[in-house]
Structure formats: C-alpha cells, structure tokens
Design a protein around this motif. Structure first.
Motif, mmCIF file in Angstrom:
data_model
loop_
_atom_site.group_PDB
_atom_site.id
_atom_site.type_symbol
_atom_site.label_atom_id
_atom_site.label_comp_id
_atom_site.label_asym_id
_atom_site.label_seq_id
_atom_site.Cartn_x
_atom_site.Cartn_y
_atom_site.Cartn_z
ATOM 1 N N THR A 59 17.719 -3.730 -12.865
ATOM 2 C CA THR A 59 18.606 -4.874 -12.679
ATOM 3 C C THR A 59 19.022 -5.069 -11.227
ATOM 4 O O THR A 59 19.564 -6.101 -10.870
ATOM 5 C CB THR A 59 19.879 -4.715 -13.535
ATOM 6 O OG1 THR A 59 20.503 -3.471 -13.185
ATOM 7 C CG2 THR A 59 19.536 -4.726 -15.011
ATOM 8 N N ALA A 60 18.766 -4.090 -10.363
ATOM 9 C CA ALA A 60 19.175 -4.188 -8.957
ATOM 10 C C ALA A 60 17.956 -4.382 -8.060
ATOM 11 O O ALA A 60 16.834 -4.054 -8.434
ATOM 12 C CB ALA A 60 19.922 -2.917 -8.551
ATOM 13 N N ASP A 61 18.210 -4.901 -6.863
ATOM 14 C CA ASP A 61 17.133 -5.041 -5.888
ATOM 15 C C ASP A 61 16.653 -3.657 -5.468
ATOM 16 O O ASP A 61 17.438 -2.709 -5.387
ATOM 17 C CB ASP A 61 17.619 -5.787 -4.640
ATOM 18 C CG ASP A 61 17.868 -7.261 -4.908
ATOM 19 O OD1 ASP A 61 17.455 -7.751 -5.977
ATOM 20 O OD2 ASP A 61 18.465 -7.912 -4.041
ATOM 21 N N ILE A 62 15.361 -3.561 -5.197
ATOM 22 C CA ILE A 62 14.805 -2.306 -4.687
ATOM 23 C C ILE A 62 14.012 -2.601 -3.425
ATOM 24 O O ILE A 62 13.560 -3.725 -3.206
ATOM 25 C CB ILE A 62 13.896 -1.596 -5.725
ATOM 26 C CG1 ILE A 62 12.675 -2.462 -6.074
ATOM 27 C CG2 ILE A 62 14.667 -1.199 -6.959
ATOM 28 C CD1 ILE A 62 11.596 -1.708 -6.809
ATOM 29 N N ASN A 63 13.857 -1.598 -2.610
ATOM 30 C CA ASN A 63 13.054 -1.699 -1.394
ATOM 31 C C ASN A 63 11.924 -0.692 -1.482
ATOM 32 O O ASN A 63 12.136 0.448 -1.897
ATOM 33 C CB ASN A 63 13.895 -1.368 -0.149
ATOM 34 C CG ASN A 63 15.010 -2.356 0.079
ATOM 35 O OD1 ASN A 63 14.824 -3.547 -0.124
ATOM 36 N ND2 ASN A 63 16.160 -1.866 0.490
ATOM 37 N N LYS A 64 10.744 -1.099 -1.078
ATOM 38 C CA LYS A 64 9.594 -0.209 -0.976
ATOM 39 C C LYS A 64 8.979 -0.427 0.391
ATOM 40 O O LYS A 64 8.900 -1.561 0.870
ATOM 41 C CB LYS A 64 8.547 -0.505 -2.062
ATOM 42 C CG LYS A 64 8.953 -0.092 -3.442
ATOM 43 C CD LYS A 64 8.913 1.416 -3.575
ATOM 44 C CE LYS A 64 9.241 1.865 -4.973
ATOM 45 N NZ LYS A 64 9.180 3.317 -5.107
ATOM 46 N N GLU A 65 8.534 0.637 1.028
ATOM 47 C CA GLU A 65 7.918 0.518 2.344
ATOM 48 C C GLU A 65 6.527 1.113 2.338
ATOM 49 O O GLU A 65 6.310 2.210 1.823
ATOM 50 C CB GLU A 65 8.758 1.244 3.408
ATOM 51 C CG GLU A 65 10.053 0.552 3.724
ATOM 52 C CD GLU A 65 10.757 1.180 4.928
ATOM 53 O OE1 GLU A 65 10.243 2.155 5.492
ATOM 54 O OE2 GLU A 65 11.820 0.658 5.288
ATOM 55 N N PHE A 66 5.595 0.369 2.900
ATOM 56 C CA PHE A 66 4.266 0.885 3.183
ATOM 57 C C PHE A 66 4.281 1.400 4.611
ATOM 58 O O PHE A 66 4.821 0.748 5.499
ATOM 59 C CB PHE A 66 3.210 -0.228 3.097
ATOM 60 C CG PHE A 66 2.852 -0.623 1.699
ATOM 61 C CD1 PHE A 66 1.921 0.105 0.979
ATOM 62 C CD2 PHE A 66 3.419 -1.729 1.102
ATOM 63 C CE1 PHE A 66 1.573 -0.259 -0.304
ATOM 64 C CE2 PHE A 66 3.080 -2.110 -0.180
ATOM 65 C CZ PHE A 66 2.150 -1.369 -0.889
ATOM 66 N N THR A 67 3.704 2.553 4.838
ATOM 67 C CA THR A 67 3.522 3.046 6.201
ATOM 68 C C THR A 67 2.073 2.779 6.578
ATOM 69 O O THR A 67 1.154 3.284 5.933
ATOM 70 C CB THR A 67 3.840 4.551 6.303
ATOM 71 O OG1 THR A 67 5.214 4.734 5.954
ATOM 72 C CG2 THR A 67 3.606 5.060 7.716
ATOM 73 N N LEU A 68 1.890 1.953 7.582
ATOM 74 C CA LEU A 68 0.551 1.582 8.025
ATOM 75 C C LEU A 68 0.203 2.377 9.273
ATOM 76 O O LEU A 68 0.984 2.429 10.217
ATOM 77 C CB LEU A 68 0.488 0.084 8.319
ATOM 78 C CG LEU A 68 0.828 -0.819 7.133
ATOM 79 C CD1 LEU A 68 0.767 -2.275 7.552
ATOM 80 C CD2 LEU A 68 -0.111 -0.558 5.979
ATOM 81 N N THR A 69 -0.950 2.985 9.248
ATOM 82 C CA THR A 69 -1.389 3.792 10.371
ATOM 83 C C THR A 69 -2.466 3.044 11.134
ATOM 84 O O THR A 69 -3.507 2.713 10.566
ATOM 85 C CB THR A 69 -1.949 5.135 9.868
ATOM 86 O OG1 THR A 69 -0.938 5.765 9.075
ATOM 87 C CG2 THR A 69 -2.324 6.035 11.027
ATOM 88 N N PRO A 70 -2.211 2.761 12.406
ATOM 89 C CA PRO A 70 -3.248 2.108 13.209
ATOM 90 C C PRO A 70 -4.468 3.008 13.303
ATOM 91 O O PRO A 70 -4.360 4.222 13.206
ATOM 92 C CB PRO A 70 -2.603 1.933 14.588
ATOM 93 C CG PRO A 70 -1.134 2.039 14.347
ATOM 94 C CD PRO A 70 -0.988 2.964 13.176
ATOM 95 N N THR A 71 -5.596 2.391 13.487
ATOM 96 C CA THR A 71 -6.805 3.181 13.637
ATOM 97 C C THR A 71 -6.747 3.985 14.932
ATOM 98 O O THR A 71 -7.535 4.875 15.136
ATOM 99 C CB THR A 71 -8.057 2.286 13.612
ATOM 100 O OG1 THR A 71 -7.870 1.214 14.524
ATOM 101 C CG2 THR A 71 -8.295 1.739 12.230
ATOM 102 N N SER A 72 -5.712 3.707 15.783
ATOM 103 C CA SER A 72 -5.483 4.531 16.974
ATOM 104 C C SER A 72 -4.517 5.668 16.609
ATOM 105 O O SER A 72 -4.756 6.415 15.694
ATOM 106 C CB SER A 72 -4.973 3.680 18.137
ATOM 107 O OG SER A 72 -3.745 3.056 17.788
ATOM 108 N N SER A 73 -3.321 5.754 17.266
ATOM 109 C CA SER A 73 -2.489 6.934 17.073
ATOM 110 C C SER A 73 -1.127 6.711 16.436
ATOM 111 O O SER A 73 -0.628 7.584 15.755
ATOM 112 C CB SER A 73 -2.289 7.622 18.425
ATOM 113 O OG SER A 73 -1.648 6.739 19.306
#
Length: 82
Positions: A59-73
């Motif tokens: 019933t409440a808002d949720i947050n989800k985060e994707f961690t994106l890794t650059p093909t560099s560092s």
C-alpha cells in the motif's frame, strides 16, 4: 563518477508493456497495483545490463535502484520509484 543519476536507461515491468525511460534525475515512476513484479533495465550504450530486480508493491510507495556499471571503471545508481 559514483552514485550519479543516469538519464536514458529503460526500465520495464517484465510480463507487461510498461516501459519507462529514466529522466534527468535518473528516475522513472510506475503506478502499479499491489503485487510482486520483476523489473529489468536496459541501460544506454557503455553500461553493462544489471540483474533484474524483484519489487513487492503493497500500500506504500517503494523505491528500487539499479546499479549500472560502465564498461570502464565507475558505477552509477539508477533509482526506481513505485
């Protein structure tokens, strides 16, 4: 840079046609009914595709985060708000 928002990543609620693109704040907002959803992310060129995330909506808002890794560092976080 680390922990920077990333614009232009596509986030999809798997099994649906719901796909949004992150804005300049690195966010996209889905309005979903209560349930369990699998979220997938298609990052812009130059980033590795992260593992899908499970989002349990109540019933409440949720947050989800994707961690994106650059093909560099470095890595960038892409928040998902639902």
């Amino acid at each position: 840079a680390r922990n920077n928002a990333l614009q232009g990543a596509r986030v999809n609620v798997e099994g649906t046609t719901l796909t949004l693109t992150t804005d300049s704040s690195g966010e996209c907002v889905f309005n979903l009914d209560s349930g369990v959803y699998l979220l997938s992310c298609s990052p812009p060129a130059g980033f590795d595709t992260p593992t899908s995330l499970v989002a349990t909506v109540t019933t409440a808002d949720i947050n989800k985060e994707f961690t994106l890794t650059p093909t560099s560092s470095a890595s960038c976080d892409v928040p998902w708000v639902g």
